[in-house]
Write a protein that holds these residues in place. Structure first.
Motif, PDB file in Angstrom:
ATOM      1  N   ALA A  80     -26.921  22.317 -18.815  1.00  0.00           N
ATOM      2  CA  ALA A  80     -26.427  20.900 -18.685  1.00  0.00           C
ATOM      3  C   ALA A  80     -25.474  20.920 -17.714  1.00  0.00           C
ATOM      4  CB  ALA A  80     -25.589  20.678 -20.122  1.00  0.00           C
ATOM      5  N   GLY A  81     -24.976  21.762 -17.155  1.00  0.00           N
ATOM      6  CA  GLY A  81     -23.982  21.953 -16.050  1.00  0.00           C
ATOM      7  C   GLY A  81     -24.102  21.878 -14.622  1.00  0.00           C
ATOM      8  N   ASP A  82     -23.339  21.934 -13.710  1.00  0.00           N
ATOM      9  CA  ASP A  82     -23.660  21.503 -12.455  1.00  0.00           C
ATOM     10  C   ASP A  82     -23.881  22.762 -11.882  1.00  0.00           C
ATOM     11  OD1 ASP A  82     -22.858  18.633 -12.691  1.00  0.00           O
ATOM     12  OD2 ASP A  82     -20.924  18.998 -11.964  1.00  0.00           O
ATOM     13  N   GLY A  83     -23.821  24.027 -12.376  1.00  0.00           N
ATOM     14  CA  GLY A  83     -24.438  25.183 -11.981  1.00  0.00           C
ATOM     15  C   GLY A  83     -25.840  25.338 -11.817  1.00  0.00           C
ATOM     16  N   ALA A  84     -26.574  24.336 -12.596  1.00  0.00           N
ATOM     17  CA  ALA A  84     -28.048  24.346 -12.564  1.00  0.00           C
ATOM     18  C   ALA A  84     -28.491  23.088 -12.230  1.00  0.00           C
ATOM     19  CB  ALA A  84     -28.217  24.339 -14.246  1.00  0.00           C
ATOM     20  N   THR A  85     -28.180  22.698 -10.870  1.00  0.00           N
ATOM     21  CA  THR A  85     -28.682  21.329 -10.490  1.00  0.00           C
ATOM     22  C   THR A  85     -29.948  21.498  -9.837  1.00  0.00           C
ATOM     23  OG1 THR A  85     -27.194  21.890  -8.535  1.00  0.00           O
ATOM     24  CG2 THR A  85     -26.406  20.366 -10.026  1.00  0.00           C
ATOM     25  N   HIS A  86     -30.501  22.715  -9.469  1.00  0.00           N
ATOM     26  CA  HIS A  86     -31.682  22.908  -8.675  1.00  0.00           C
ATOM     27  C   HIS A  86     -32.950  23.407  -9.998  1.00  0.00           C
ATOM     28  CE1 HIS A  86     -34.278  22.737  -5.657  1.00  0.00           C
ATOM     29  NE2 HIS A  86     -34.484  24.127  -5.331  1.00  0.00           N
ATOM     30  N   ILE A  87     -32.386  23.365 -11.143  1.00  0.00           N
ATOM     31  CA  ILE A  87     -33.396  23.794 -12.235  1.00  0.00           C
ATOM     32  C   ILE A  87     -33.960  22.657 -12.854  1.00  0.00           C
ATOM     33  CG2 ILE A  87     -33.507  25.202 -14.261  1.00  0.00           C
ATOM     34  CD1 ILE A  87     -31.203  26.905 -13.292  1.00  0.00           C
ATOM     35  N   HIS A  88     -35.329  22.573 -12.802  1.00  0.00           N
ATOM     36  CA  HIS A  88     -35.902  21.549 -13.468  1.00  0.00           C
ATOM     37  C   HIS A  88     -37.193  22.177 -14.084  1.00  0.00           C
ATOM     38  CE1 HIS A  88     -34.059  17.917 -11.532  1.00  0.00           C
ATOM     39  NE2 HIS A  88     -33.662  19.047 -10.605  1.00  0.00           N
ATOM     40  N   GLY A  89     -37.605  21.560 -15.423  1.00  0.00           N
ATOM     41  CA  GLY A  89     -38.417  22.119 -16.010  1.00  0.00           C
ATOM     42  C   GLY A  89     -38.591  23.634 -16.726  1.00  0.00           C
ATOM     43  N   ALA A  90     -37.438  24.416 -16.642  1.00  0.00           N
ATOM     44  CA  ALA A  90     -37.449  25.596 -17.075  1.00  0.00           C
ATOM     45  C   ALA A  90     -37.583  25.716 -18.536  1.00  0.00           C
ATOM     46  CB  ALA A  90     -36.321  26.319 -16.422  1.00  0.00           C
ATOM     47  N   ILE A  91     -38.117  26.862 -19.034  1.00  0.00           N
ATOM     48  CA  ILE A  91     -37.755  27.455 -20.339  1.00  0.00           C
ATOM     49  C   ILE A  91     -37.123  28.557 -20.356  1.00  0.00           C
ATOM     50  CG2 ILE A  91     -39.299  27.727 -22.678  1.00  0.00           C
ATOM     51  CD1 ILE A  91     -39.825  25.045 -21.465  1.00  0.00           C
ATOM     52  N   LEU A  92     -35.869  28.420 -20.872  1.00  0.00           N
ATOM     53  CA  LEU A  92     -34.950  29.592 -20.435  1.00  0.00           C
ATOM     54  C   LEU A  92     -34.906  30.521 -21.798  1.00  0.00           C
ATOM     55  CD1 LEU A  92     -32.771  31.148 -19.004  1.00  0.00           C
ATOM     56  CD2 LEU A  92     -31.048  29.752 -19.704  1.00  0.00           C
ATOM     57  N   PRO A  93     -35.387  31.705 -21.843  1.00  0.00           N
ATOM     58  CA  PRO A  93     -35.359  32.523 -22.992  1.00  0.00           C
ATOM     59  C   PRO A  93     -34.133  33.222 -23.128  1.00  0.00           C
ATOM     60  CG  PRO A  93     -36.668  33.788 -21.143  1.00  0.00           C
ATOM     61  CD  PRO A  93     -36.333  32.458 -20.783  1.00  0.00           C
TER      62      PRO A  93
ATOM     63  N   VAL B 149     -42.613  20.966 -27.704  1.00  0.00           N
ATOM     64  CA  VAL B 149     -41.487  20.849 -27.075  1.00  0.00           C
ATOM     65  C   VAL B 149     -41.340  21.439 -25.728  1.00  0.00           C
ATOM     66  CG1 VAL B 149     -39.118  21.509 -27.127  1.00  0.00           C
ATOM     67  CG2 VAL B 149     -40.109  20.663 -29.168  1.00  0.00           C
ATOM     68  N   HIS B 150     -41.856  22.683 -25.359  1.00  0.00           N
ATOM     69  CA  HIS B 150     -41.877  23.482 -24.196  1.00  0.00           C
ATOM     70  C   HIS B 150     -42.900  22.440 -23.240  1.00  0.00           C
ATOM     71  CE1 HIS B 150     -41.395  27.690 -25.791  1.00  0.00           C
ATOM     72  NE2 HIS B 150     -40.515  26.731 -26.076  1.00  0.00           N
ATOM     73  N   SER B 151     -43.803  21.859 -23.732  1.00  0.00           N
ATOM     74  CA  SER B 151     -44.896  21.129 -22.826  1.00  0.00           C
ATOM     75  C   SER B 151     -44.155  19.641 -22.549  1.00  0.00           C
ATOM     76  CB  SER B 151     -46.191  20.621 -23.497  1.00  0.00           C
ATOM     77  OG  SER B 151     -47.010  20.084 -22.721  1.00  0.00           O
ATOM     78  N   LEU B 152     -43.497  19.017 -23.429  1.00  0.00           N
ATOM     79  CA  LEU B 152     -42.689  18.037 -22.983  1.00  0.00           C
ATOM     80  C   LEU B 152     -41.429  17.992 -21.838  1.00  0.00           C
ATOM     81  CD1 LEU B 152     -42.163  16.525 -26.748  1.00  0.00           C
ATOM     82  CD2 LEU B 152     -43.559  15.440 -24.879  1.00  0.00           C
ATOM     83  N   THR B 153     -40.917  19.251 -22.147  1.00  0.00           N
ATOM     84  CA  THR B 153     -39.748  19.540 -21.040  1.00  0.00           C
ATOM     85  C   THR B 153     -40.614  19.710 -19.931  1.00  0.00           C
ATOM     86  OG1 THR B 153     -38.861  21.108 -22.773  1.00  0.00           O
ATOM     87  CG2 THR B 153     -38.638  21.582 -20.356  1.00  0.00           C
ATOM     88  N   LYS B 154     -41.578  20.477 -19.621  1.00  0.00           N
ATOM     89  CA  LYS B 154     -42.307  20.014 -18.405  1.00  0.00           C
ATOM     90  C   LYS B 154     -42.621  18.869 -17.833  1.00  0.00           C
ATOM     91  CE  LYS B 154     -43.824  25.073 -18.853  1.00  0.00           C
ATOM     92  NZ  LYS B 154     -44.740  25.985 -18.861  1.00  0.00           N
TER      93      LYS B 154
END
Length: 251
Positions: free
Chosen positions: A230-243, A166-171
């Motif tokens: 999912a929100g607009d506060g994360a518009t510059h976040i791509h491919g992150a795995i947030l612990p 799942v982590h790999s697919l995310t990236k």
């Protein structure tokens, strides 16, 4: 007070209990029309009833993702029908609950089921729903990873394998869909106080003793991370795995 997802739609797989149910509730609380999905209709109806009692909007669409193929396609079609043809947020949360066991004791049926539900269904559902997001240049995918997808844990090889996938697919999906306006990220919870963890308290306690905050995560903490991504506060976040693990993976 303005709601972050007013006018938006979301599908949360595996959302009839545990983390998925809390994610569905949190998205609905922020104004989204949420499709709750899972195998047990009575549990799905209870989640929908709770969301509606809190002033949110939700519908239940049954799905057995272990069946793969046609079942996943049916969920995609039924979801689009339920939300009027446009899906804005996909949360790939469904996973097979597994008790720790040695690798040599994992039978092929369990191996296949874990892969089908946790990896294959997410792959197929993303393939069915996300191209339309990319075509219009807007959408969000949040995958449910795990701390076990990043660190080794004895007895958890099968679960760790699925979450690492799942982590790999995310990236990979971030690279594939990001340039076309779809953000793909993942949340990676540590031990979390769900119904399924009650029998594992004796196994989890020594692990928690090494974490900076020394406790299990709460359902609402994991859901809050999904809402953020999912929100607009994360518009510059791509491919992150947030612990969301109390610092466990960090130390």
């Amino acid at each position: 007070m303005e709601q972050r997802f007013e006018g938006r739609t979301a599908l949360v797989t595996g959302s009839t209990s545990g983390i998925g149910a809390e994610v569905a509730r949190a998205l609905a609380a922020e104004g989204a029309l949420v499709v709750v999905s899972g195998r047990r209709a009575e549990l799905g109806a209870a989640v929908v009833a709770k969301i509606e009692a809190e002033g949110g909007r939700a519908v239940f669409v049954p799905a057995d993702l272990s069946a793969g193929g046609a079942a996943v396609r049916e969920l995609a079609d039924a979801t689009l029908a339920a939300v009027g043809g446009r899906l804005d947020i996909l949360v790939n949360n469904a996973a097979l609950l597994l008790q720790p066991r040695p690798t040599g004791e994992v039978d092929e049926e369990t191996l296949d089921a874990a892969y089908a539900i946790s990896v294959k269904s997410a792959f197929q559902l993303t393939g069915a729903l996300v191209p339309a997001m990319a075509e219009r240049g807007d959408g969000v995918v949040v995958n449910m990873g795990s701390i076990s997808g990043s660190i080794g844990m004895g007895g958890s090889a099968l679960y760790s394998m699925t979450k690492a996938a799942v982590h790999s697919l995310t990236k990979s999906w971030a690279a594939e869909y990001g340039p076309r306006g779809v953000r793909v990220n993942a949340v990676a919870p540590g031990p979390t106080a769900t119904e399924g963890q009650a029998d594992n308290a004796h196994l989890i306690a020594p692990l928690l003793a090494t974490a900076p905050d020394r406790r299990m995560g709460r359902l609402e903490e994991v859901a809050a991370a999904v809402v953020f991504l999912a929100g607009d506060g994360a518009t510059h976040i791509h491919g992150a795995i947030l612990p969301v693990d109390g610092g466990l993976a960090a130390v």
